[in-house]
Every structure is written in C-alpha cells, then in structure tokens.
Scaffold this active site. Structure first.
Site, PDB file in Angstrom:
ATOM      1  N   LYS A 206       0.840  -1.203   0.000  1.00 52.38           N
ATOM      2  CA  LYS A 206       0.000   0.000   0.000  1.00 52.38           C
ATOM      3  C   LYS A 206       0.872   1.249   0.000  1.00 52.38           C
ATOM      4  O   LYS A 206       0.660   2.174  -0.761  1.00 52.38           O
ATOM      5  CB  LYS A 206      -0.908  -0.049   1.238  1.00 52.38           C
ATOM      6  CG  LYS A 206      -1.878   1.093   1.339  1.00 52.38           C
ATOM      7  CD  LYS A 206      -2.823   0.855   2.509  1.00 52.38           C
ATOM      8  CE  LYS A 206      -3.595   2.115   2.859  1.00 52.38           C
ATOM      9  NZ  LYS A 206      -4.468   1.943   4.019  1.00 52.38           N
ATOM     10  N   GLU A 212      10.918  -4.600   4.038  1.00 54.72           N
ATOM     11  CA  GLU A 212      10.994  -6.029   3.693  1.00 54.72           C
ATOM     12  C   GLU A 212      10.584  -6.221   2.226  1.00 54.72           C
ATOM     13  O   GLU A 212      11.241  -6.932   1.455  1.00 54.72           O
ATOM     14  CB  GLU A 212      10.051  -6.857   4.576  1.00 54.72           C
ATOM     15  CG  GLU A 212      10.399  -6.885   6.058  1.00 54.72           C
ATOM     16  CD  GLU A 212       9.705  -5.784   6.838  1.00 54.72           C
ATOM     17  OE1 GLU A 212       9.480  -4.679   6.279  1.00 54.72           O
ATOM     18  OE2 GLU A 212       9.399  -6.016   8.025  1.00 54.72           O
ATOM     19  N   GLY A 267      -4.793  -2.325   5.338  1.00 52.01           N
ATOM     20  CA  GLY A 267      -3.999  -3.456   4.861  1.00 52.01           C
ATOM     21  C   GLY A 267      -4.641  -4.795   5.163  1.00 52.01           C
ATOM     22  O   GLY A 267      -4.783  -5.662   4.296  1.00 52.01           O
ATOM     23  N   ARG A 268      -5.082  -4.966   6.411  1.00 54.49           N
ATOM     24  CA  ARG A 268      -5.615  -6.275   6.809  1.00 54.49           C
ATOM     25  C   ARG A 268      -7.041  -6.509   6.308  1.00 54.49           C
ATOM     26  O   ARG A 268      -7.611  -7.564   6.544  1.00 54.49           O
ATOM     27  CB  ARG A 268      -5.530  -6.433   8.331  1.00 54.49           C
ATOM     28  CG  ARG A 268      -6.219  -5.330   9.119  1.00 54.49           C
ATOM     29  CD  ARG A 268      -5.801  -5.372  10.585  1.00 54.49           C
ATOM     30  NE  ARG A 268      -6.283  -4.233  11.351  1.00 54.49           N
ATOM     31  CZ  ARG A 268      -5.674  -3.056  11.409  1.00 54.49           C
ATOM     32  NH1 ARG A 268      -4.582  -2.843  10.703  1.00 54.49           N
ATOM     33  NH2 ARG A 268      -6.148  -2.086  12.166  1.00 54.49           N
ATOM     34  N   GLU A 353      -4.460  -6.967  15.403  1.00 52.79           N
ATOM     35  CA  GLU A 353      -4.008  -5.661  14.933  1.00 52.79           C
ATOM     36  C   GLU A 353      -5.147  -4.638  15.034  1.00 52.79           C
ATOM     37  O   GLU A 353      -4.915  -3.455  15.240  1.00 52.79           O
ATOM     38  CB  GLU A 353      -3.517  -5.783  13.490  1.00 52.79           C
ATOM     39  CG  GLU A 353      -2.477  -4.744  13.117  1.00 52.79           C
ATOM     40  CD  GLU A 353      -1.807  -5.063  11.799  1.00 52.79           C
ATOM     41  OE1 GLU A 353      -0.808  -5.809  11.814  1.00 52.79           O
ATOM     42  OE2 GLU A 353      -2.265  -4.582  10.765  1.00 52.79           O
ATOM     43  N   HIS A 384      -3.235 -33.481  18.516  1.00 50.74           N
ATOM     44  CA  HIS A 384      -2.117 -34.329  18.942  1.00 50.74           C
ATOM     45  C   HIS A 384      -0.994 -33.493  19.522  1.00 50.74           C
ATOM     46  O   HIS A 384       0.141 -33.945  19.615  1.00 50.74           O
ATOM     47  CB  HIS A 384      -1.631 -35.166  17.751  1.00 50.74           C
ATOM     48  CG  HIS A 384      -2.730 -36.034  17.227  1.00 50.74           C
ATOM     49  ND1 HIS A 384      -2.937 -37.324  17.664  1.00 50.74           N
ATOM     50  CD2 HIS A 384      -3.727 -35.774  16.344  1.00 50.74           C
ATOM     51  CE1 HIS A 384      -4.008 -37.826  17.059  1.00 50.74           C
ATOM     52  NE2 HIS A 384      -4.496 -36.904  16.258  1.00 50.74           N
ATOM     53  N   LYS A 512       8.324  -0.468  12.238  1.00 53.63           N
ATOM     54  CA  LYS A 512       8.858  -0.100  10.923  1.00 53.63           C
ATOM     55  C   LYS A 512       9.864   1.043  11.066  1.00 53.63           C
ATOM     56  O   LYS A 512      10.932   1.036  10.466  1.00 53.63           O
ATOM     57  CB  LYS A 512       7.718   0.338   9.991  1.00 53.63           C
ATOM     58  CG  LYS A 512       6.826  -0.784   9.493  1.00 53.63           C
ATOM     59  CD  LYS A 512       5.839  -0.283   8.437  1.00 53.63           C
ATOM     60  CE  LYS A 512       4.916  -1.382   7.942  1.00 53.63           C
ATOM     61  NZ  LYS A 512       3.989  -0.990   6.891  1.00 53.63           N
TER      62      LYS A 512
END
Ligand code: G6Q
Length: 546
Positions: A206, A212, A267-268, A353, A384, A512
């Site tokens: 965005k 990264e 973003g999410r 978030e 398990h 960031k």
C-alpha cells in the site's frame, strides 16, 4: 457518547458473570432440549452453533442490550456510508464498498467511490484474462507460468490464505507463490525452481515503502536482470499494487502496470481490492468475483439483520461474554479443513491488529480487556499437540471450530474421519468426563480400588469449556468470502463495543520506524542511541560478522 462502563447492561453482565461462575454447560443442555435450535443460526452457506457457550436467554438479552447501548447499529451504518471512523488517521473504512456487488453509491468526501472501484475491477479483469490466456508474455516471448506475490502483513496474509484455500478451483493455468520474509532464505527458496522468463512478480505494498517488501522486490528484479540483461524486461515481469504512484515509478515499474488502492482500504482488510490480484490470477476473475459476492452476502446480513439474528454480532458478543465470565484472554481458532490451513494466521492479524489497543477513542486508558490473544492451527494436528491444555489446563481458552459438510477434495473415508474428530472435540470440551464416569471406565478395565483412586484425578475432565462451531457447506469462493466477512464484522462489532479505534495500527508503524534506524547502524553508523541491551546486541552482531 456513553462509556462502556456506564452501560447498565455492562453492570448487569458483570453480575450475571458472578452468578454463572458455577453453571456447567452440561446442565444447561440437560435442562433445555432445544438449546441447539435456540442458539444456532444458518447464514448463507454457514451454520453457526454457539450453544456450547454458557449463555442463557438472560445473558443474551443483556449482551444485545450492551450492543444497543454502544450504538452498534449506528456504527455499522457509519462504516458502510463512508464516515471517517478510522479517527486517528482521519480515514473512511470501506472494505464493504470493495465488494459491494449491489453497486449502490458510497460517498467519501462527496465522491462516489463505486466508480473507482468498478474501474479498478475492470482493469484487474482485463489483466487477469490476458495473463491467464497467454496473451501477456515474458521478455523472451514465453507465456507466464508462475505468479510471485511480494508483500508482507496485510499485503501477504490474505492473498496467501485465500489462494491456498481455493487451490481446488485453480486448475493448471498458473502457479502462485508468496514472499514476505526479508530473510533471504525465503526469496532464494521461492525463486530457485522458477524460470525468470515465465514469472510475473506482483509487488504488493500500500505504501510502497515497507523495507521487507522493497528489499525482496529489488532482489527479484536483480534475479530477472541476471537472465534478461535488459531493463525493458521489467515491464513484462513486474506489476505493482499500491497507493504510491511515485514510488512505484521510481522502482522502475511502469505505472500503466500499477493497480491502485485507496487510503480507506486498511492493509488487513485489503484482499477485496487489487491486493487480491494474485488470487484472481490463480483462480480466474469469475471465481474472484464469487469471493466478493460471498463477502457482500455477509455484508448485507450484517447491515440488515436484527442484532438478535446477526451472526457476526453474536460471535462478537459471545467473545465478550467469555472474557467476562471466564476472564478468557485467549481465543483459539481451529479449522478442520486443510484448505484453511492459514486461516488462523489471517484472523490473528485481523483481530489482534484491529483490537489490540490499550486506549478508548477519547484516548483514555481502557479499564477492561480488549482483543484476546488469537492463536491456533489446523485442529486435527492440534489435537495431537496443544489440545491437552484445552481439555485439562488451568486456563479456559474459548475455541472456534471451523469445518465443512463437504470436502473440497473428497478422498474416500477421509472426510468422515476428520469430522468425527471435529464433533468429538467440541463435545468433549463441553461435557468433560466426571469422576463417576472415569471410575466406571476404570472398573470396567479391571483396575483395583487403589489404582482407580490414584488415577482418578488425572483422568477427570472438568469440561465446561466454551466453543463455537462454524460449519460450512464447503470451502468454495462464495462461502469463503462470507466466512472472512463474518470474522471481519465480528472484530468490528467488538471494537465498537469496547469503544476503540479498530482501524489504525500504530504498533506496527513503531517497529517499521525503529528498524530503519537500526539498519543504518548495522550498515555502518555508530551504535549508541539505544539502551544498553539493544546497543550491546547490535555491537555483538556486527563484531561477530566482521
Ligand atoms: C495491516 C497493516 C500491515 C501492513 C503491512 C504492509 O493492516 O497495516 O500488516 O499491511 O505492514 O504494509 P504495506 O502494504 O504498506 O507494505
């Protein structure tokens, strides 16, 4: 606006929570033959059963009262109508407009955003069709076989989760891969088997500043150049999804190959925008539209249905009740469908978030718990591993079990086995096993009295552990769209009731910013700007590398 703690229903719920400390789910089921019918509801292709939570008519009434006290209905309207409910960033929140298949106008600052959305969807469709049909070619004239999405957080988790979930709908046209980690191991592993002549990179960011993503995109570009030896190849192999045209151009991606999104898409919450491009490339645009339609179906349910029959609202309220009644600080999400293997990670981001906040809208510190710690994994593997704690640990972890009536890839005998486990677990968590039952079992196995008494406390399961069951018809694009939207609206509803801003993420921004400064130090600047531990660690790292 009313504070949550001033709501009469909030007080009432505190009292009810005290009153129900000793209530056992087993007894609630014994007392009411119709508990399942009373506390379950179908919505689109999803059945939500919340009867295995310690709710009664009185509790539900107080919970709905709480939602009304906090004007949840008004808040829903404000979101859908494009009000700037992301108050700390002064932005509207319109993932619902991105999938507004009814195409009713939605205004932000007097502009009908549906025009921009429809234009962008049409551009996406043209592009997707070109790539999938083989009309779009790589620099050497070969068709594209592999799409690599480079993005992180909201620009990765959604496209990755949905692509995995819908792989049964993908056919053999394109393969899709995801690179999010700046650890070079990931980019190296993903690119190793690929042929640069046939790869399309989607750089999804965005802001187009996330380090990264930019680092991975640069590495991908170098990898392409090592084979193409010509900058012009970038135009055949790189497209971008971003709001930042300048940065896209600066990176060298033709802005004609840039898909846009808007500041009112968080973003999410962005898979419904061009961030969903890898999904559309993978499964085709018609199927991508089905995903949008499923979400829109749920949007209509959330907006139009009364609170009392509203699945996202009920999920939200039951979650709040479990935190009041059990002091539950966790929420485990347990999909039993292999295709949903990344669903928990996706919802974890959406929830934590959005609602992991320590102040209310006014800036005052909250005096109650907000988002729980959301975790989990495929339920059948979890059985398990960590289910031991769910059954007999000394914390109560409310669980959402998600399974399907039909497998998306039927293999004889498997789905029945899977779902037998699914139902068994919700039953066991609710019922537990009493002392009498254990004793009877052990006697049946021929143990003597001493052996039985020694083993008894270890084998008792107290039960009374709350869970929701979310039963899908199957994981198909439309149902998945509805499922995701149901959780998005659950999270929104909880944020409204807790009176927090669910749509900012200052905690993400902090990391960031700090990393940028430290990168400069790792690359040469002196290290003394931090506390002794951080300075020491960076110095040690540098010294060990030199
Ligand atoms: C989501 C968050 C965060 C964001 C990533 C990537 O709501 O804001 O997860 O999506 O940090 O940001 P960019 O898309 O700007 O690279």
């Amino acid at each position: 606006m009313l504070k949550l703690t001033q709501s009469e229903n909030w007080e009432r719920l505190q009292a009810l929570a005290k009153q129900h400390q000793q209530t056992h789910l087993r007894d609630l089921f014994a007392e009411d033959q119709h508990r399942f019918e009373r506390y379950s509801l179908p919505v689109q292709n999803i059945l939500l059963d919340y009867s295995k939570n310690c709710v009664t008519e009185e509790v539900m009434e107080a919970l709905f009262g709480l939602a009304k006290d906090m004007d949840l209905t008004g808040a829903i309207e404000r979101m859908y109508r494009g009000a700037k409910i992301n108050t700390t960033e002064d932005r509207a929140v319109l993932h619902t407009a991105l999938r507004n298949r009814s195409n009713t106008p939605v205004f932000v600052d007097d502009v009908n955003v549906m025009d921009q959305i429809n234009d962008e969807l049409a551009t996406m469709r043209r592009f997707v069709d070109k790539v999938r049909s083989g009309e779009w070619l790589g620099y050497s004239g070969k068709r594209i076989t592999d799409v690599v999405n480079i993005g992180i957080g909201g620009s990765n988790l959604g496209p990755k989760m949905v692509s995995e979930a819908l792989s049964a709908y993908a056919g053999n046209t394109l393969r899709v891969h995801f690179i999010s980690n700046v650890d070079g191991v990931e980019v190296a592993e993903v690119l190793r088997p690929l042929n640069p002549e046939q790869v399309l990179f989607v750089v999804a960011s965005k802001t187009f500043t996330t380090s990264e993503t930019m680092t991975n995109a640069q590495t991908a570009r170098n990898w392409l150049m090592a084979s193409a030896f010509d900058e012009r190849a970038v135009k055949n192999h790189f497209v971008a999804v971003s709001t930042n045209t300048e940065a896209v151009a600066e990176f060298g991606i033709d802005t004609g190959h840039m898909f846009t999104m808007w500041d009112w898409v968080g973003g999410r919450y962005s898979i419904w925008s061009a961030i969903g491009l890898p999904i559309a490339l993978y499964i085709g645009f018609d199927q991508f539209e089905e995903l949008l339609t499923g979400a829109h179906d749920m949007d209509r349910h959330f907006r139009d249905q009364s609170l009392e029959k509203n699945a996202p609202v009920i999920l939200a309220l039951v979650g709040i009740w479990n935190s009041l009644l059990h002091g539950a600080q966790n929420q485990v999400i347990l999909p039993y469908d292999q295709p949903l293997k990344s669903f928990t990670a996706y919802i974890q981001q959406a929830d934590m978030e959005s609602n992991g906040k320590h102040v209310v809208q006014s800036g005052e510190r909250v005096s109650y718990q907000t988002a729980p710690v959301v975790w989990g994994q495929l339920g059948i593997d979890g059985q398990h591993a960590f289910y031991q704690l769910l059954h007999q640990g000394n914390v109560i972890v409310p669980a959402d079990f998600i399974g399907s009536v039909q497998s998306s890839t039927p293999v004889r005998g498997h789905h029945e086995n899977l779902m037998a486990n699914f139902f068994a677990q919700t039953e066991a968590l609710m019922n537990g096993i009493t002392e009498d039952q254990v004793r009877e079992q052990l006697e049946g196995q021929g143990l003597d009295a001493k052996e039985i008494e020694d083993l008894l406390p270890h084998k008792v399961h107290e039960g009374n552990r709350p869970s929701n069951t979310v039963l899908l018809d199957r994981v198909d694009p439309r149902t998945l769209g509805a499922l995701i939207a149901m959780y998005e609206h659950k999270i929104f509803s909880q944020g409204v009731i807790w009176d927090i801003c669910s749509f900012d993420q200052w905690g993400v921004e902090l990391g960031k910013t700090l990393a940028k400064g430290i990168l400069a130090e790792i690359n040469g600047d002196s290290t003394n700007a931090h506390d002794a531990s951080t300075n020491g660690l960076i110095e040690y790292f540098k010294a060990q590398r030199s």
